[in-house]
Design an enzyme around this catalytic site. Structure first.
Site, PDB file in Angstrom:
ATOM      1  N   GLU A 185       0.833  -1.208   0.000  1.00 33.38           N
ATOM      2  CA  GLU A 185       0.000   0.000   0.000  1.00 33.38           C
ATOM      3  C   GLU A 185       0.866   1.257   0.000  1.00 33.38           C
ATOM      4  O   GLU A 185       0.528   2.260  -0.641  1.00 33.38           O
ATOM      5  CB  GLU A 185      -0.941  -0.031   1.206  1.00 33.38           C
ATOM      6  CG  GLU A 185      -2.021  -1.103   1.063  1.00 33.38           C
ATOM      7  CD  GLU A 185      -2.832  -1.311   2.326  1.00 33.38           C
ATOM      8  OE1 GLU A 185      -4.061  -1.198   2.275  1.00 33.38           O
ATOM      9  OE2 GLU A 185      -2.226  -1.599   3.379  1.00 33.38           O
ATOM     10  N   GLU A 224      -3.613  -9.507   4.424  1.00 31.33           N
ATOM     11  CA  GLU A 224      -4.480  -9.103   5.541  1.00 31.33           C
ATOM     12  C   GLU A 224      -5.681 -10.024   5.721  1.00 31.33           C
ATOM     13  O   GLU A 224      -6.178 -10.207   6.840  1.00 31.33           O
ATOM     14  CB  GLU A 224      -4.965  -7.665   5.337  1.00 31.33           C
ATOM     15  CG  GLU A 224      -3.905  -6.598   5.547  1.00 31.33           C
ATOM     16  CD  GLU A 224      -3.073  -6.317   4.310  1.00 31.33           C
ATOM     17  OE1 GLU A 224      -2.319  -5.328   4.314  1.00 31.33           O
ATOM     18  OE2 GLU A 224      -3.180  -7.085   3.319  1.00 31.33           O
TER      19      GLU A 224
END
Length: 742
Positions: free
Chosen positions: A132, A152
Site C-alpha cells: 500500500e 491481511e
C-alpha cells in the site's frame, strides 16, 4: 452457523457504519542523495515494518526531499532483506499506536501528494502495508526475485490503508479480487503482467532504480497518482462480482474477511470518488476488527510463530540449550505414497536423500511418482525444467541398507505394523553411524517400543508427516521417553528447513492429532447408527468450516487404512465377541462392514459414497450404504431418530476437544497453541475459529463446554472420551469454584 449462500447475502446487503506509551520517533527512514535523486531508505530491521516511528520518518524524509531544490525525483526503498513487510502487527493491541498520526493512510497520501516523482524500488518480499505504501508512490519497480502480497485477509482484515481502493485502479477487477482475497504472494513477472508493477529490475536493482528515477524526473506526477486513476468497469462488472461472491464464499467456508474484501473492491467501482470508497473500506475494516473471527485469526498467526519456540513440559530445561545436528544427507525407507512424499520434502529442501525399497519394481514405481510430482510442478510454473532435474538428482535410489551408513537422518515410512518397524529399526541400528537420528513416520504406534529394538533410544523419535507429505505443512514430531534434546532439536530444525509447521509432542497411542481424531471419528459413526446419514454429518461439519466432513475424508484417505489400524490394535475380532462393545467401549462395526464389502473409498469408486468409478471425486449418496446403516442400527437395537445439526456438531467436536485437554493434562502436548496448530495444519480445522482449544475457550466458553461434555458422559458412559478432563474442570473452577466439586 452461516452457510456460504447466506454469508454472501450478509455481505452484499450489509450497511456498515463507522461508530500506552509511545516510542520516540527515531529516524527509521534515512535520507541520502545520489546526484539529483533523493533516496529515502526504510531502516526498521529485520522487515522494515511500518511502526509509528517508521511512518513518521517516511513523511519527514519525503517532505525534506520535496523542499530540497536540488532534488528532481525520489527513490523509496528498504534496507536489509525486504522493502517492507507492512504494518507492525504488534501495534494492533494498542489502537493509539495504530492510528497515531501519521497513520498509514496519511503516509500514503503524503507520498502520493509529493510534487516530485516518487519511485518505489522494492526487493525481497513486500507485504500488506508495504504494498500500500508502494501504491502511494508514482512508480513501482520490483526486483526480479521479489514478491508482493496483501495477506491481511489471513488475519481477518482487508488491506485497509487504501489497498482495496487502489489495487483495482492498477489492474483488472478479477485480478484484484484474486490477489486480495487469496492473500497469495505474487512474483515480479506476474505483478508486472497484472499492472501493479511498472518495471522488473535485474540484480543491480538500486542503480537501475535510481536511473529510472532520473529518467522520469521531469514527468508530471498528476497522471501517476493512483487515487486519481479510474477503475475499469463495463457492462460485465456486475456479473464479475456476482461470480466472485459465490466463488469466494465457497472457498471461505464461513470466514468473513475474503467476502468483505470483495465488497470493499466493489465499493471502488460504485463510489462517486476515491474518498467515498476509502470510507467504505474503513467501515468494513471497523466491522471486521470487532468480529469474533479477527482475534481468532490473529491468534492463529501468532500461534504458528509461538510453537517454533518448542519446549518439553516435564520440568527439565536441557532442551533450552540443545542444538540439533546438521542434516547433510537423509534416507527414507519405503517408496509408497508417504515415503515418496517425505523424499520430496527432503529434496525440495536441498537434502540428498536415499529412497529405499525391498525390490526394484517398487523402487521404480516410487521414482516415477517423484518424477510425476516434479513434472506437475513444472507444468504449474512453480519450477523450471532445469530446477526439476536438479532436484531429482538429489534422489538416490537403493535396495541396500548398506548405502545408508553415513546419512544423518533416516525416516521409516512403511505400513503400520510394529513387528516390521522394529525389524527395520534393528537393521538401521546396525548399519547407520552412531550419530544418525532414526525416525518413524508412524501415525499411531509406540515410539518407545520401536526404540527398544536399537542400542540408541536417545536417537529415536517419531516424525509424523501428513499426506500428501510434500504438500501438507504439518509435521508432528514425537519424543520418546529416552529421546535426547539434541535429537528433538534435529527433528524440529529439519521440519523448519522443509518449511513445515513442526510441533513437538509426547508419545501415546495416536499422539495428539490422531488421538483427538479418534472420538471425532467414533461419534460420527455412532451418529449414523442413531439416525443420521453420511451427507448430513458431512454437511454439518463443512458448514462449521472444516475442509471436509468425516465420511468424505475417510473415503479420500481410504477406509482400509483405519481398518488395518483397528486390526493392529485387536478391535476386529468377530467370534465370541459382541459386535457393539469392544474392550469395554462402545463400538460400531459399520466401517468394518464397508471395507469387508469392498468399499474402500475413492480408490475403489465406493465408500460411504458412490463415486461412479475408481478414482472418482464427486460423492453421491448410495442406497446400498443407507441400507447397511439401517441394518447396523437394527442389529444394535437402536431406534433411529432425527438428529439436529447442533447435536452432530457437539458430539463430533466436544469429545475431540475434551481429549485435547487430556493431552495437556498428561503432558503429551505442551500448550493450547500446539494442539491448535496441529488441527489447523493437519486436519483442516477452520482457521477463523482459531483451532479446537481456542474455539472451546473463546467461542463456546469452557463452562458451557463442560456442561455439554457431562451431558454426553451420562448419555454414553461406555465412551471414555466423554469423561471430563480434570484440567478442563480445573480451568472452569478458576472462574466457577463450584465446578471443582465435579
Amino acid at each position: 452457523m452461516l452457510r456460504a449462500k447466506n454469508l454472501v447475502q450478509l455481505v452484499i446487503k450489509s450497511n456498515l457504519c463507522t461508530t500506552g506509551s509511545v516510542r520516540t520517533a527515531e529516524a527509521m527512514a534515512t535520507l541520502s542523495k545520489r546526484g539529483q535523486v533523493a533516496v529515502v531508505t526504510l531502516k526498521n530491521p529485520p522487515l522494515n515494518v511500518l511502526s509509528y516511528p517508521t511512518r513518521a520518518s517516511i513523511v519527514q524524509s519525503i517532505k525534506e526531499a520535496e523542499q530540497d531544490a536540488s532534488v528532481k525525483s525520489i527513490v523509496l526503498c528498504g534496507s536489509g532483506r525486504s522493502f517492507s513487510a507492512g504494518a507492525d502487527i504488534t501495534e494492533f493491541a494498542n489502537p493509539d499506536l495504530v492510528f497515531k498520526e501519521p497513520n498509514l493512510i496519511e503516509v500514503t497520501k503524503a507520498v502520493e501528494a509529493c510534487s516530485k516523482p516518487v519511485v518505489a524500488v522494492m526487493h525481497g518480499t513486500s507485504l500488506g502495508g508495504g504494498v500500500e505504501l508502494a501504491l502511494g508512490c508514482h512508480y513501482r519497480l520490483l526486483h526480479k526475485a521479489g514478491k508482493i502480497g496483501l495477506p491481511e485477509v489471513h488475519i481477518g482484515l482487508v488491506p485497509g490503508a487504501t489497498g482495496t481502493q487502489k489495487v483495482p485502479r492498477v489492474m483488472s477487477i478479477p485480478n484484484a479480487i484474486d490477489m486480495i482475497t487469496s492473500g497469495r504472494h505474487i512474483s515480479a513477472k506476474e505483478a508486472h503482467k497484472m499492472g501493479i508493477v511498472d518495471k522488473v529490475l535485474e540484480d543491480d536493482y538500486m542503480n537501475e532504480g535510481v536511473a529510472f528515477a532520473e529518467s522520469v524526473a521531469n514527468d508530471p506526477v498528476g497522471p501517476r497518482r493512483v487515487s486519481q486513476m479510474p477503475v475499469k468497469v463495463d457492462e460485465t462488472t456486475p456479473m464479475v462480482f456476482k461470480v466472485a461472491y459465490e466463488k469466494v464464499a465457497a472457498k471461505a467456508r464461513g470466514m468473513y474477511s475474503p467476502l468483505f474484501c470483495v465488497k470493499a473492491i466493489e465499493a471502488a467501482t460504485k463510489a462517486s470518488s476515491f474518498e467515498e470508497g476509502l470510507q467504505m473500506e474503513k467501515n468494513i475494516q471497523t466491522f471486521l476488527a470487532v468480529s469474533e473471527q479477527t482475534p481468532a485469526l490473529q491468534y492463529a498467526f501468532f500461534g504458528e510463530r509461538a510453537i517454533s519456540k518448542w519446549s518439553v513440559p516435564d520440568g527439565s530445561t536441557s532442551y533450552k540449550t540443545a542444538k540439533g545436528q546438521e542434516v547433510k544427507s537423509a534416507a527414507v525407507i519405503g517408496a509408497g505414497t508417504m515415503g515418496v512424499g517425505i523424499t520430496m520434502s527432503m529434496v525440495l529442501a536441498g537434502i540428498p536423500t536415499y529412497l529405499t525399497e525391498q525390490n526394484q519394481e517398487y523402487l521404480e514405481k516410487g521414482l516415477k511418482m517423484v518424477q510425476g510430482y516434479l513434472a506437475h510442478g513444472v507444468k504449474q510454473g512453480r519450477m523450471s525444467e532445469d530446477k526439476a532435474k536438479q532436484i531429482f538428482s538429489l534422489v538416490r535410489p537403493t535396495l541396500s541398507y548398506d548405502d545408508l551408513k553415513d546419512v544423518d537422518v533416516v525416516v521409516e515410512a512403511v505400513f503400520e505394523n510394529m513387528a516390521l518397524k522394529k525389524e527395520i529399526f534393528k537393521k538401521l541400528d546396525g548399519v547407520c553411524k552412531p550419530s544418525a537420528v532414526l525416525a518413524s513416520n508412524t501415525s499411531t504406534l509406540d515410539i518407545d517400543e520401536m526404540a527398544s529394538a536399537t542400542t540408541r533410544p536417545d536417537k529415536v523419535m517419531g516424525m509424523h508427516f501428513f499426506s500428501p507429505a510434500h504438500i501438507m505443512k504439518l509435521l508432528e514430531n514425537i519424543r520418546g521417553k529416552d529421546t535426547s534434546p539434541e535429537t528433538m532439536a534435529t527433528a524440529m530444525d529439519l521440519g523448519k528447513r522443509m518449511k513445515k509447521v513442526s510441533v513437538l509432542v509426547g508419545n501415546c497411542p495416536g499422539f495428539v492429532g490422531n488421538r483427538m481424531l479418534a472420538p471425532y471419528s467414533k461419534e460420527a459413526i455412532f451418529l449414523l447408527e442413531e439416525g443420521a446419514l453420511p451427507h448430513e454429518v458431512d454437511q454439518t461439519l463443512e458448514d462449521f468450516g472444516l475442509a471436509m466432513g468425516l465420511c468424505r475424508m475417510g473415503d479420500l484417505a481410504g477406509l482400509d487404512i483405519g481398518y488395518k489400524s483397528r486390526k493392529e490394535f485387536g478391535f476386529i475380532q468377530r467370534e465370541g465377541q459382541d459386535d457393539f462393545l469392544r474392550k469395554g467401549e462402545r463400538y460400531s462395526p459399520l466401517s468394518d462392514w464397508l471395507v469387508e464389502s469392498g468399499r474402500l473409498g475413492q480408490k475403489t469408486g465406493k465408500g460411504f459414497y458412490n463415486y461412479g468409478k475408481p478414482g472418482g471425486r464427486k460423492p453421491e449418496a448410495d442406497p446400498e450404504v443407507t441400507q447397511m446403516i439401517m441394518d447396523v442400527s437394527q442389529k444394535a437395537g437402536i431406534t433411529r431418530r432425527h438428529i439436529p445439526a447442533q447435536e452432530i456438531l457437539e458430539r463430533c467436536l466436544y469429545g475431540l476437544i475434551n481429549e485435547g485437554f487430556k493431552c495437556l493434562e498428561e503432558q503429551i502436548a505442551s500448550s493450547d497453541e500446539d494442539i491448535d496448530m496441529i488441527w489447523l495444519y493437519g486436519y483442516g480445522w477452520p482457521r477463523h475459529t482459531g483451532g479446537p482449544m481456542y474455539y472451546a475457550k473463546n467461542i463456546v466458553g469452557l463452562p458451557k463446554l463442560l456442561e455439554r461434555i457431562l451431558y454426553y458422559h451420562f448419555q454414553h458412559p461406555n465412551s471414555p472420551y466423554w469423561k471430563p478432563s480434570q484440567l478442563l474442570i480445573d480451568r472452569v473452577s478458576e472462574d466457577h469454584p463450584h465446578a471443582s466439586k465435579l
